[in-house]
Scaffold this motif. Structure first.
Motif, mmCIF file in Angstrom:
data_model
loop_
_atom_site.group_PDB
_atom_site.id
_atom_site.type_symbol
_atom_site.label_atom_id
_atom_site.label_comp_id
_atom_site.label_asym_id
_atom_site.label_seq_id
_atom_site.Cartn_x
_atom_site.Cartn_y
_atom_site.Cartn_z
ATOM 1 N N GLU A 1 1.363 -0.891 0.236
ATOM 2 C CA GLU A 1 0.170 -0.242 0.444
ATOM 3 C C GLU A 1 0.740 1.191 0.215
ATOM 4 O O GLU A 1 1.555 1.632 1.206
ATOM 5 C CB GLU A 1 -1.312 0.215 0.967
ATOM 6 N N PRO A 2 1.001 1.982 -0.638
ATOM 7 C CA PRO A 2 1.533 3.126 -0.921
ATOM 8 C C PRO A 2 1.037 4.461 -0.369
ATOM 9 O O PRO A 2 0.007 4.282 0.397
ATOM 10 C CB PRO A 2 1.081 4.199 -2.738
ATOM 11 N N THR A 3 2.784 5.164 0.164
ATOM 12 C CA THR A 3 1.869 5.658 1.894
ATOM 13 C C THR A 3 1.255 7.103 0.705
ATOM 14 O O THR A 3 0.551 7.629 1.654
ATOM 15 C CB THR A 3 3.916 6.455 2.356
ATOM 16 N N GLU A 4 2.025 7.964 -0.145
ATOM 17 C CA GLU A 4 1.544 8.888 -0.369
ATOM 18 C C GLU A 4 1.448 8.462 -2.212
ATOM 19 O O GLU A 4 2.206 8.032 -3.022
ATOM 20 C CB GLU A 4 1.900 9.899 -0.545
ATOM 21 N N GLY A 5 0.766 9.119 -3.164
ATOM 22 C CA GLY A 5 1.035 8.928 -4.704
ATOM 23 C C GLY A 5 -0.003 8.535 -5.322
ATOM 24 O O GLY A 5 -1.045 7.987 -4.780
ATOM 25 N N GLU A 6 -0.303 8.243 -6.580
ATOM 26 C CA GLU A 6 -1.500 8.437 -7.825
ATOM 27 C C GLU A 6 -0.597 7.381 -8.438
ATOM 28 O O GLU A 6 0.105 7.388 -9.081
ATOM 29 C CB GLU A 6 -1.907 9.411 -7.972
ATOM 30 N N VAL A 7 -1.475 6.197 -9.187
ATOM 31 C CA VAL A 7 -0.864 5.652 -9.866
ATOM 32 C C VAL A 7 -2.562 5.030 -11.193
ATOM 33 O O VAL A 7 -3.524 4.568 -10.713
ATOM 34 C CB VAL A 7 -1.049 4.253 -9.757
#
Length: 324
Positions: free
Chosen positions: A70-76
């Motif tokens: 699970e990413p801490t921040e950001g967009e894909v």
């Protein structure tokens, strides 16, 4: 500037921090910044090679953009869809479209399952073929990956490393994905087998119209398979360019040092080796400013204070460096 949704796959501001736990009660006392504000794009049906030293965050980047971590921040964004939002609302279809080939051909296969179950389990779950046709489908997928139909009755321990990696490739591609993260798929194989697996991946990409993120620490491997190449250092991207431009005109000092270390096939040619002093800083306590300034022979006072952004210097050649 890399805009979300402007390419087939776009990663913007991706971060993955792991808590550092100490003491009897395992309380968080800090963070390991494995991936720190990474942005890039991949065009449809191309291969982006992601290279860097061990521990720089390459594999974590690949797993985080798939949301295996699970990413801490950001967009894909994948084909116009926000991956994080879709996986929370209706993950089944998107999981089928985005797959991964793992680095370890030994640890990534369940030793209690036959090859038929390893390759066919997810195919049955997603209902891609009727149950009566599953056996033929698995045999066809194995044949595409250079394995024989009778191999489907065997267990992983009965195969060599190269054959196991082919099984891993067959498992990932059996779901007919459109995007595949290849996480150092040849690093555990003998050199003679590496070329066979790389050629297999290229043939399957052409046949199945695939898009790859190819992760490796070997520039010669990346040069063989990639259309564009990105370089990571201490959790950040420092350069991204088309393959020809990358090798003929490297702009970041770290990239220049990496390329200078490639052995020359002609013993009469003497390349100028760029030797980097010191060790890679810890991702627990990265240095301020440019992450590479502690080892960079061209660092200035500004490099020690400000973090250089990844900017396009022309022709989709991106570099994070204050040097002209």
């Amino acid at each position: 500037m890399i805009e979300a949704g402007s390419r087939y796959l776009t990663v913007r501001g991706l971060k993955k921090y792991f808590p550092l736990r100490r003491g009897v009660f395992r309380r968080a006392s800090g963070q390991i910044k494995a991936v720190d504000d990474v942005s890039f794009f991949i065009n449809e049906r191309e291969t982006l090679g992601l290279v860097g030293e061990s521990g720089c965050g390459k594999s974590t980047t690949g797993r985080t953009l798939l949301h295996l971590l699970e990413p801490t921040e950001g967009e894909v964004h994948f084909d116009g869809c926000d991956v994080g939002r879709i996986l929370k609302e209706d993950p089944k279809e998107l999981r089928r479209q985005m797959q991964i080939i793992f680095q370890d051909p030994y640890g990534s296969l369940n030793p209690r399952m036959t090859v038929f179950n390893i390759v066919g389990e997810a195919v049955g779950y997603h209902g891609l073929v009727a149950s009566s046709a599953l056996d033929d489908y698995v045999c066809d997928m194995l044949a595409r990956c250079g394995l024989r139909p009778e191999h489907r009755f065997r267990y992983p321990h009965e195969f060599s490393g190269g054959q196991r990696q082919r099984i891993g490739i067959a498992r990932a591609l059996a779901l007919k994905p459109r995007f595949v993260v290849c996480d150092e798929p040849v690093s555990a194989l003998d050199v003679s087998i590496q070329s066979q697996v790389l050629n297999l991946l290229k043939d399957l990409q052409e046949e199945m119209k695939l898009t790859y993120l190819f992760i490796s620490h070997d520039l010669s491997v990346v040069r063989h398979i990639s259309d564009r190449i990105a370089v990571m250092y201490l959790g950040r991207l420092v350069e991204l360019a088309a393959k020809a431009d990358f090798f003929s005109n490297p702009l970041h000092p770290y990239t220049q040092a990496l390329l200078s270390a490639i052995p020359l096939p002609d013993p009469r040619r003497k390349g100028k080796r760029i030797l980097l002093e010191g060790d890679v800083p810890s991702p627990i306590n990265p240095p301020p400013g440019c992450p590479f300034h502690t080892r960079c022979p061209k660092a200035t006072e500004r490099c020690r204070v400000d973090v250089p952004p990844l900017v396009d210097v022309g022709g989709d050649h991106f570099v994070a460096c204050f040097l002209d």
